[in-house]
Design an enzyme around this catalytic site. Structure first.
Site, PDB file in Angstrom:
ATOM      1  N   CYS A  76      40.756  37.887  43.789  1.00 37.44           N
ATOM      2  CA  CYS A  76      40.372  37.654  42.390  1.00 37.44           C
ATOM      3  C   CYS A  76      38.872  37.373  42.282  1.00 37.44           C
ATOM      4  O   CYS A  76      38.181  37.935  41.422  1.00 37.44           O
ATOM      5  CB  CYS A  76      41.194  36.486  41.838  1.00 37.44           C
ATOM      6  SG  CYS A  76      40.894  36.166  40.086  1.00 37.44           S
ATOM      7  N   CYS A  77      38.348  36.521  43.171  1.00 37.89           N
ATOM      8  CA  CYS A  77      36.905  36.240  43.160  1.00 37.89           C
ATOM      9  C   CYS A  77      36.105  37.504  43.458  1.00 37.89           C
ATOM     10  O   CYS A  77      35.049  37.734  42.862  1.00 37.89           O
ATOM     11  CB  CYS A  77      36.564  35.167  44.187  1.00 37.89           C
ATOM     12  SG  CYS A  77      36.937  33.480  43.676  1.00 37.89           S
ATOM     13  N   CYS A 133      41.259  27.491  38.482  1.00 43.65           N
ATOM     14  CA  CYS A 133      40.976  27.079  39.855  1.00 43.65           C
ATOM     15  C   CYS A 133      40.145  25.810  39.928  1.00 43.65           C
ATOM     16  O   CYS A 133      39.570  25.492  40.975  1.00 43.65           O
ATOM     17  CB  CYS A 133      40.252  28.206  40.603  1.00 43.65           C
ATOM     18  SG  CYS A 133      41.184  29.735  40.660  1.00 43.65           S
ATOM     19  N   CYS A 143      36.113  28.413  37.454  1.00 37.57           N
ATOM     20  CA  CYS A 143      37.070  28.995  36.513  1.00 37.57           C
ATOM     21  C   CYS A 143      38.160  27.963  36.181  1.00 37.57           C
ATOM     22  O   CYS A 143      38.535  27.134  37.026  1.00 37.57           O
ATOM     23  CB  CYS A 143      37.729  30.217  37.123  1.00 37.57           C
ATOM     24  SG  CYS A 143      36.583  31.573  37.410  1.00 37.57           S
ATOM     25  N   CYS A 165      33.324  30.783  46.428  1.00 36.31           N
ATOM     26  CA  CYS A 165      33.872  31.867  45.615  1.00 36.31           C
ATOM     27  C   CYS A 165      33.638  33.225  46.247  1.00 36.31           C
ATOM     28  O   CYS A 165      34.261  34.201  45.868  1.00 36.31           O
ATOM     29  CB  CYS A 165      33.260  31.843  44.226  1.00 36.31           C
ATOM     30  SG  CYS A 165      31.485  32.121  44.223  1.00 36.31           S
TER      31      CYS A 165
HETATM   32  S1  SF4 Z   1      37.690  31.041  40.735  1.00 31.17           S
HETATM   33 FE1  SF4 Z   1      39.876  31.528  40.445  1.00 31.17          FE
HETATM   34  S2  SF4 Z   1      40.049  32.606  38.493  1.00 31.17           S
HETATM   35 FE2  SF4 Z   1      37.874  32.520  39.034  1.00 31.17          FE
HETATM   36  S3  SF4 Z   1      37.498  34.464  39.999  1.00 31.17           S
HETATM   37 FE3  SF4 Z   1      37.979  33.035  41.655  1.00 31.17          FE
HETATM   38  S4  SF4 Z   1      40.189  33.099  41.945  1.00 31.17           S
HETATM   39 FE4  SF4 Z   1      39.714  34.159  40.020  1.00 31.17          FE
END
Ligand code: SF4
Length: 402
Positions: free
Chosen positions: A130-131, A215, A212, A238
């Site tokens: 996701c990051c 998280c 985010c 991240c």
């Molecule tokens: S911090 Fe969490 S929601 Fe944000 S990009 Fe990374 S995994 Fe995704």
């Protein structure tokens, strides 16, 4: 200086990133954060530079410093579309309050999100992916237009950050600038208080580090400030400070730096080790160091000699940095120092090549300090061929001194 266009990156026209980072760390090692930042924004060796900011809990410090130096500096803000509402409103508030004129919001492409995370739930199963999708790839795209970027990382944050230098080599592609590397937590707080800077609204609600929304959780008193980030996961970063999803080698520990081969001093008689063991000062430390025996100064090639007028009498050695062999400002500075009456040792330091030895001597330098890798590429014999430098010097021959 062009910092924002799509022209060919400066790095292609400059020395390799590793060499420039080494020089920049030497050149600015004794400077304060503001001074490092100011030079990073103007030093041609750094190139086109942007500040990358999350507009998080401590971001306002660097944003404020940048706004004071040059509020047109590009600021890259990564909107993952998963941020707290408060972060989005804080971003707008801070940008307006500081008068920042070039804040660029960068996001993942809609088609990429649709393909890989259509329901916005990837963070529940794979935070690294996701990051990578929402932060790393968009930032990488945005940074393609820059030679360097500024981060707010600090040594006190621990882990791989514990050995941060002001300037880092990012995989021989770009320079990362960390002006706050040596700041302590109280320095950050003091700066915000003293400058009456607006605080992220979530800090007062128990979020000392803010990413985010899915998280980031509240942190209890006594917990590590970053404990609320990816709580209960091994993940600590991240990924924007990683390469291809992997941790990149950090800066060399201090002990390793200390055992590095040392520089070589070149004079008319050849190579010798550096006999100067008293350390160097920068001009702003001149007053504090006055009266100390064996005073030496470290000058950037763009130093204005006017600031040294009448203050170099007790100085034994002045070292002038040559960030690249094509940078002629060091020669001019040396000549002006000699014209001002400086009669101590004058040393050219850095990227000076053997073919320039006559020019170095003619400018008034006594010696050259070269890094060990250059000494390997241009061994002593090559320099000694230039030892009779007047014979190679057109000006001297004209004056009949050759
Ligand atoms: S911090 Fe969490 S929601 Fe944000 S990009 Fe990374 S995994 Fe995704």
């Amino acid at each position: 200086m062009e910092r924002t266009g799509n022209a060919m990156p400066l790095e292609t026209a400059l020395a390799p990133v590793a060499d420039r980072v080494k020089h920049l760390n030497r050149r600015y090692r004794n400077r304060a954060a503001q001074s490092v930042l100011e030079h990073a924004l103007h030093d041609a060796q750094v190139g086109r530079v942007a500040l990358v900011s999350s507009f998080g809990a401590e971001s306002v410090v660097l944003l404020h410093m940048v706004s004071v130096i040059d509020r047109t500096t590009p600021v890259l803000f990564i909107d993952t579309r998963m941020l707290f509402e408060q972060t989005l409103s804080y971003q707008a508030e801070v940008a307006a309050a500081l008068g920042l004129t070039d804040v660029r919001t960068i996001r993942a492409r809609p088609e990429t999100l649709a393909a890989h995370d259509p329901d916005g739930v990837l963070h529940q199963s794979d935070t690294d992916a996701c990051c990578a999708l929402r932060k790393v790839e968009p930032l990488e795209r945005a940074l393609a237009h820059f030679d360097a970027w500024i981060t707010g990382r600090k040594r006190f944050q621990g882990g791989r950050r514990a050995v941060l230098d002001f300037f880092e080599n990012e995989q021989d592609r770009r320079i990362k600038v960390n002006p706050l590397a040596h700041w302590r937590p109280e320095d950050v707080q003091d700066y915000m208080v003293n400058n009456r800077l607006p605080r992220h609204p979530l800090v007062a609600r128990g979020y000392p580090s803010i990413g985010c929304a899915p998280c980031t959780s509240r942190v209890a008193p006594g917990e590590d400030p970053r404990a609320g980030r990816w709580r209960d996961q091994e993940k600590e970063e991240c990924g924007i400070h990683f390469v291809n999803g992997k941790a990149v080698p950090g800066p060399a520990p201090r002990q390793e730096e200390e055992v590095e081969p040392t520089s070589v001093i070149v004079t008319d008689t050849g190579f010798s080790p550096d006999d100067w063991a008293h350390g160097f000062h920068v001009p702003e430390e001149l007053e504090a160091a006055a009266g100390a025996p064996a005073l030496a100064l470290d000058l950037a090639s763009d130093t204005d000699p006017a600031v040294l007028a009448g203050r170099v009498d007790g100085v034994d050695l002045i070292r002038i940095d040559f960030p690249s062999f094509a940078d002629g400002r060091g020669f001019t500075l040396a000549r002006r120092l000699r014209l001002m009456g400086f009669n101590g040792r004058l040393r050219a330091h850095g990227h000076v090549i053997a073919d320039q030895y006559a020019m170095v001597r003619r400018a008034g330098f006594d010696e050259v300090e070269i890094p060990p890798d250059l000494a390997r590429r241009q061994p002593e014999a090559q320099w000694r061929r230039r030892a009779a430098w007047r014979a190679h010097d057109y000006q001297s021959r004209l004056r009949g001194q050759a």
